[in-house]
Design a protein around this motif. Structure first.
Motif, short mmCIF file in Angstrom:
data_model
loop_
_atom_site.label_atom_id
_atom_site.label_comp_id
_atom_site.label_asym_id
_atom_site.label_seq_id
_atom_site.Cartn_x
_atom_site.Cartn_y
_atom_site.Cartn_z
N LEU A 20 0.83 -1.20 0.00
CA LEU A 20 0.00 0.00 0.00
C LEU A 20 0.87 1.25 0.00
CD1 LEU A 20 -2.66 -1.10 2.62
CD2 LEU A 20 -2.75 -1.35 0.14
N GLY A 21 0.27 2.38 -0.36
CA GLY A 21 0.97 3.65 -0.37
C GLY A 21 0.03 4.80 -0.12
N MET A 22 0.56 6.02 -0.17
CA MET A 22 -0.27 7.21 0.05
C MET A 22 -1.40 7.31 -0.96
SD MET A 22 2.45 10.22 0.91
CE MET A 22 3.33 9.90 -0.62
N PRO A 31 -8.25 8.71 -4.05
CA PRO A 31 -9.71 8.80 -3.88
C PRO A 31 -10.16 10.11 -3.24
CG PRO A 31 -8.91 6.64 -3.18
CD PRO A 31 -7.71 7.50 -3.41
N LEU A 32 -9.35 10.64 -2.33
CA LEU A 32 -9.69 11.92 -1.70
C LEU A 32 -9.72 13.05 -2.73
CD1 LEU A 32 -10.25 13.43 0.97
CD2 LEU A 32 -7.78 13.78 1.16
N THR A 89 -12.44 22.08 -6.61
CA THR A 89 -11.27 21.86 -7.47
C THR A 89 -9.98 22.26 -6.79
OG1 THR A 89 -12.71 22.34 -9.36
CG2 THR A 89 -10.34 22.29 -9.76
N ALA A 90 -10.00 23.36 -6.04
CA ALA A 90 -8.78 23.85 -5.39
C ALA A 90 -8.24 22.82 -4.40
CB ALA A 90 -9.06 25.17 -4.68
N TYR A 91 -9.13 22.22 -3.62
CA TYR A 91 -8.71 21.21 -2.65
C TYR A 91 -8.17 19.97 -3.38
CZ TYR A 91 -8.79 18.52 1.69
OH TYR A 91 -8.44 17.79 2.79
N GLY A 92 -8.86 19.56 -4.44
CA GLY A 92 -8.40 18.39 -5.20
C GLY A 92 -7.02 18.61 -5.81
N ILE A 99 0.28 17.75 -3.11
CA ILE A 99 0.88 17.14 -1.91
C ILE A 99 1.39 15.74 -2.23
CG2 ILE A 99 0.36 16.23 0.38
CD1 ILE A 99 -1.59 18.55 0.74
N TYR A 100 0.57 14.96 -2.94
CA TYR A 100 0.95 13.59 -3.29
C TYR A 100 2.22 13.55 -4.14
CZ TYR A 100 0.55 8.91 -5.32
OH TYR A 100 0.80 7.63 -5.74
N LEU A 101 2.26 14.38 -5.18
CA LEU A 101 3.43 14.39 -6.06
C LEU A 101 4.68 14.90 -5.35
CD1 LEU A 101 1.76 15.77 -9.33
CD2 LEU A 101 2.42 13.41 -8.83
#
Length: 250
Positions: free
Chosen positions: A210-212, A218-219, A229-232, A238-240
Motif C-alpha cells: 500500500l501507499g499514500m 480517492p480523496l 477543485t482547489a482542494y483536489g 501534496i501527493y506528487l
C-alpha cells in the motif's frame, strides 16, 4: 566525559528518554481522540458535510451518465433516484454507527489511564535498573555462555542487529517525514481533521504494497466530483511533492 557517576547518568538519561517518548505518545493519542470526538459530534449533528458531498458527487455522476443515449429518460432518472436513496441510507447508517461508538472508545481509553500509569511506572523503574546494572548483566551473560555461542552472538549482533536498527530508524524517519509533510499540507488546505487524516495516510503508507495513493487519490477524486477543485489540486500537489521528496530521502 562529564565525570559524573554512571548510576546518576543512567537514571537521568533513562527518565529523560522515556519521558519524552511518553509525552509524544500521549500527545498523539490525545490529538487523535480529540479529532475523532469532533468528527463524531459533527456526524451525529449532521454538520460534517460528508453525506452532502457524496450527494453532490453522485449528482455530477448522474448528470454525466444522463448525457449517454442508454442512460436518459424517466426510467433511468427513477433508477438513479432509487440507487442514490439506498446508497445515502447506507452511508448515513454507517457514519452514525461509527460516530456513536467513538465516545465509548474514548471512555475505555480514559478508564484504562490507571493501568497505563502503572505500566509506565514499572517500565521506567525496570529500565533504570537495567541501565544501572547493564555492565553486571552483560558480564554475567558472557560468563554463563559457551565461547562458541558468545562468538556467534557477537557476529549476529554485529551483522544483523545493527542493520535491523538502522532499517527501523530509516523507516521511522520516513514515517515522521511523511506525517509531518501531510499534516502541513492538509493544514494549509484548511482540512478540519488534518492531524487524523495525516496520521491515517502515513500509517497506510508504511504498510507493505500500500501507499499514500490509496488514500490521497480517492480523496482528490472525491473533491473534484463535489466541485472543490482547489482542494483536489492541492491534494494532488501534496501527493506528487511528498512522493518525490520520499524517493530522495529513501
Amino acid at each position: 566525559k562529564c565525570r559524573l557517576s554512571y548510576q546518576f547518568v543512567s537514571v537521568g538519561l533513562t527518565v529523560s528518554v522515556v519521558s519524552v517518548g511518553l509525552l509524544l505518545i500521549s500527545f498523539l493519542i490525545w490529538q487523535t481522540i480529540a479529532e475523532l470526538g469532533d468528527f463524531a459530534v459533527a456526524t451525529l449533528k449532521g454538520e460534517n458535510g460528508i453525506l452532502d458531498g457524496f450527494t453532490a458527487a453522485y449528482e455530477r455522476i448522474g448528470t454525466l451518465f444522463s448525457r449517454l443515449p442508454f442512460f436518459s429518460g424517466e426510467d433511468a432518472e427513477a433508477l438513479r433516484a432509487r440507487i442514490w436513496e439506498t446508497i445515502s441510507e447506507m452511508l448515513k447508517n454507517t457514519l452514525v454507527s461509527a460516530a456513536s461508538r467513538l465516545p465509548m472508545l474514548a471512555g475505555k481509553v480514559i478508564a484504562a489511564v490507571p493501568q497505563i500509569f502503572v505500566f509506565c511506572a514499572v517500565t521506567v523503574l525496570s529500565a533504570i535498573y537495567f541501565c544501572v546494572d547493564y555492565e553486571k548483566i552483560l558480564s554475567f551473560c558472557e560468563a554463563s555462555l559457551p565461547t562458541k555461542t558468545l562468538v556467534f552472538l557477537n557476529r549476529f549482533l554485529h551483522l544483523i542487529g545493527r542493520t535491523a536498527i538502522r532499517f527501523a530508524k530509516s523507516y521511522l524517519l520516513i514515517f515522521l517525514f511523511t506525517f509531518s509533510a501531510l499534516f502541513l499540507g492538509f493544514t494549509i488546505l484548511g482540512e478540519s481533521y488534518a492531524f487524523l487524516l495525516a496520521l491515517l495516510t502515513a500509517a497506510v503508507d508504511s504498510l507493505p504494497i500500500l501507499g499514500m495513493g490509496i488514500v490521497l487519490i480517492p480523496l482528490a477524486i472525491y473533491h473534484f466530483m463535489i466541485a472543490d477543485t482547489a482542494y483536489g489540486i492541492g491534494v494532488c500537489a501534496i501527493y506528487l511533492l511528498i512522493t518525490l521528496l520520499r524517493q530522495i530521502l529513501e
